[in-house]
Design a protein around this motif. Structure first.
Motif, PDB file in Angstrom:
ATOM      1  N   LEU A  17       0.830  -1.205   0.000  1.00  0.00           N
ATOM      2  CA  LEU A  17       0.000   0.000   0.000  1.00  0.00           C
ATOM      3  C   LEU A  17       0.866   1.257   0.000  1.00  0.00           C
ATOM      4  O   LEU A  17       0.479   2.287  -0.534  1.00  0.00           O
ATOM      5  CB  LEU A  17      -0.936  -0.004   1.209  1.00  0.00           C
ATOM      6  N   GLU A  77       2.973   2.108   8.253  1.00  0.00           N
ATOM      7  CA  GLU A  77       1.808   1.498   7.607  1.00  0.00           C
ATOM      8  C   GLU A  77       2.128   0.031   7.366  1.00  0.00           C
ATOM      9  O   GLU A  77       2.590  -0.341   6.301  1.00  0.00           O
ATOM     10  CB  GLU A  77       1.478   2.240   6.296  1.00  0.00           C
ATOM     11  N   ALA A  80      -1.436  -4.967   7.054  1.00  0.00           N
ATOM     12  CA  ALA A  80      -2.436  -5.485   6.115  1.00  0.00           C
ATOM     13  C   ALA A  80      -2.183  -6.951   5.787  1.00  0.00           C
ATOM     14  O   ALA A  80      -3.113  -7.769   5.775  1.00  0.00           O
ATOM     15  CB  ALA A  80      -2.455  -4.653   4.836  1.00  0.00           C
ATOM     16  N   MET A 115      -5.056  -0.577  10.471  1.00  0.00           N
ATOM     17  CA  MET A 115      -5.556  -1.453   9.426  1.00  0.00           C
ATOM     18  C   MET A 115      -6.687  -2.287  10.017  1.00  0.00           C
ATOM     19  O   MET A 115      -6.715  -2.521  11.227  1.00  0.00           O
ATOM     20  CB  MET A 115      -4.425  -2.358   8.922  1.00  0.00           C
ATOM     21  N   LEU A 149      -6.907   2.693   4.695  1.00  0.00           N
ATOM     22  CA  LEU A 149      -7.718   2.605   3.478  1.00  0.00           C
ATOM     23  C   LEU A 149      -9.109   3.209   3.635  1.00  0.00           C
ATOM     24  O   LEU A 149     -10.020   2.899   2.866  1.00  0.00           O
ATOM     25  CB  LEU A 149      -7.831   1.141   3.034  1.00  0.00           C
ATOM     26  N   VAL A 152     -11.591   4.016   0.789  1.00  0.00           N
ATOM     27  CA  VAL A 152     -11.094   3.358  -0.423  1.00  0.00           C
ATOM     28  C   VAL A 152     -11.424   1.861  -0.427  1.00  0.00           C
ATOM     29  O   VAL A 152     -11.830   1.310  -1.452  1.00  0.00           O
ATOM     30  CB  VAL A 152      -9.564   3.569  -0.571  1.00  0.00           C
ATOM     31  N   ALA A 153     -11.263   1.213   0.717  1.00  0.00           N
ATOM     32  CA  ALA A 153     -11.513  -0.234   0.807  1.00  0.00           C
ATOM     33  C   ALA A 153     -12.938  -0.552   0.362  1.00  0.00           C
ATOM     34  O   ALA A 153     -13.901   0.098   0.781  1.00  0.00           O
ATOM     35  CB  ALA A 153     -11.294  -0.716   2.235  1.00  0.00           C
ATOM     36  N   CYS A 159     -10.011   1.168  -6.596  1.00  0.00           N
ATOM     37  CA  CYS A 159      -9.071   0.053  -6.415  1.00  0.00           C
ATOM     38  C   CYS A 159      -8.648  -0.543  -7.749  1.00  0.00           C
ATOM     39  O   CYS A 159      -9.353  -0.417  -8.757  1.00  0.00           O
ATOM     40  CB  CYS A 159      -9.717  -1.050  -5.568  1.00  0.00           C
ATOM     41  N   HIS A 165      -5.774  -3.281  -3.635  1.00  0.00           N
ATOM     42  CA  HIS A 165      -4.829  -2.167  -3.700  1.00  0.00           C
ATOM     43  C   HIS A 165      -5.478  -0.944  -4.338  1.00  0.00           C
ATOM     44  O   HIS A 165      -6.218  -1.074  -5.310  1.00  0.00           O
ATOM     45  CB  HIS A 165      -3.593  -2.573  -4.519  1.00  0.00           C
ATOM     46  N   PRO A 166      -5.186   0.238  -3.818  1.00  0.00           N
ATOM     47  CA  PRO A 166      -5.774   1.444  -4.406  1.00  0.00           C
ATOM     48  C   PRO A 166      -5.174   1.748  -5.775  1.00  0.00           C
ATOM     49  O   PRO A 166      -3.996   1.495  -6.014  1.00  0.00           O
ATOM     50  CB  PRO A 166      -5.410   2.543  -3.402  1.00  0.00           C
ATOM     51  N   GLY A 170      -7.551   6.252  -5.853  1.00  0.00           N
ATOM     52  CA  GLY A 170      -7.640   5.796  -4.471  1.00  0.00           C
ATOM     53  C   GLY A 170      -6.511   6.358  -3.620  1.00  0.00           C
ATOM     54  O   GLY A 170      -6.725   6.771  -2.476  1.00  0.00           O
ATOM     55  N   ILE A 174      -6.650   8.653  -0.243  1.00  0.00           N
ATOM     56  CA  ILE A 174      -5.918   8.335   0.985  1.00  0.00           C
ATOM     57  C   ILE A 174      -5.112   9.556   1.429  1.00  0.00           C
ATOM     58  O   ILE A 174      -5.140   9.942   2.603  1.00  0.00           O
ATOM     59  CB  ILE A 174      -4.998   7.114   0.781  1.00  0.00           C
TER      60      ILE A 174
END
Length: 191
Positions: A17, A77, A80, A115, A149, A152-153, A159, A165-166, A170, A174
């Motif tokens: 990410l 970060e 995930a 996350m 995310l 976006v998620a 995505c 994944h953005p 996206g 973020i």
């Protein structure tokens, strides 16, 4: 060319990410965040220390390498892939705690990006995993952004086709959402 003494170096330590999986380098989170901060007149350089597929254990293992870049601040970060692999949340917590303690010992202010676990692993795992980040945020002096995310998620238009994944739009969202937290982080830098 030597960087100006006032330039703040921000380490973005993360997984795919952060690395920008499936994107051009200039579309990755660190590049887009640097651009947004520079547009505000901030003298910053983002260091993309994202490695696709990395877990918190991987981030812990390469921490010395990341710190060799001499960052002034850090965005953490990671997690995930721990969640996707359903790793024991206690291990995730221990690895992130180790990283946070090392960054604190080095005098590097941190933004911790949280996350969430995939919902298909059940409510118990989901709650345990989420508590890793809230617990660490409460026990360390960090700026906390609860969900990297956020917004976006689960949004197909933001995505890549893998749904995880953005895409470039996206990443831009973020950056827009995390920017107030990054500004708080920058307030913590020592002159």
């Amino acid at each position: 060319m030597a960087r100006a003494a006032t330039t703040k170096r921000i380490l973005a330590l993360g997984d795919s990410l952060t690395a920008g999986f499936g994107l051009a380098p200039e579309e990755a989170f660190p590049a887009r965040l640097e651009r947004a901060l520079r547009a505000e007149g901030r003298d910053v350089t983002l260091i993309n220390a994202g490695v696709s597929g990395d877990t918190t254990a991987g981030g812990k293992a390469r921490l010395d390498w990341a710190l060799a870049a001499k960052p002034d601040l850090a965005i953490l970060e990671l997690g995930a892939n721990d969640g996707l692999r359903r790793l024991d949340p206690a291990l995730t917590r221990a690895n992130l705690d180790f990283i946070l303690k090392r960054l604190e010992a080095a005098g590097i202010p941190v933004l911790l990006a949280g996350m969430l676990a995939p919902p298909n692993y059940g409510k118990t795992f989901e709650a345990e995993f989420k508590s890793v980040f809230t617990h660490l945020a409460a026990s360390h002096d960090v700026v906390f952004y609860p969900f990297f995310l956020d917004g976006v998620a689960g949004e197909a238009r933001l995505c890549l086709p893998d749904g995880l994944h953005p895409n470039a739009r996206g990443v831009d969202l973020i950056v827009e959402r995390i920017l107030p937290s990054v500004r708080k982080l920058l307030e913590r830098v020592k002159p």
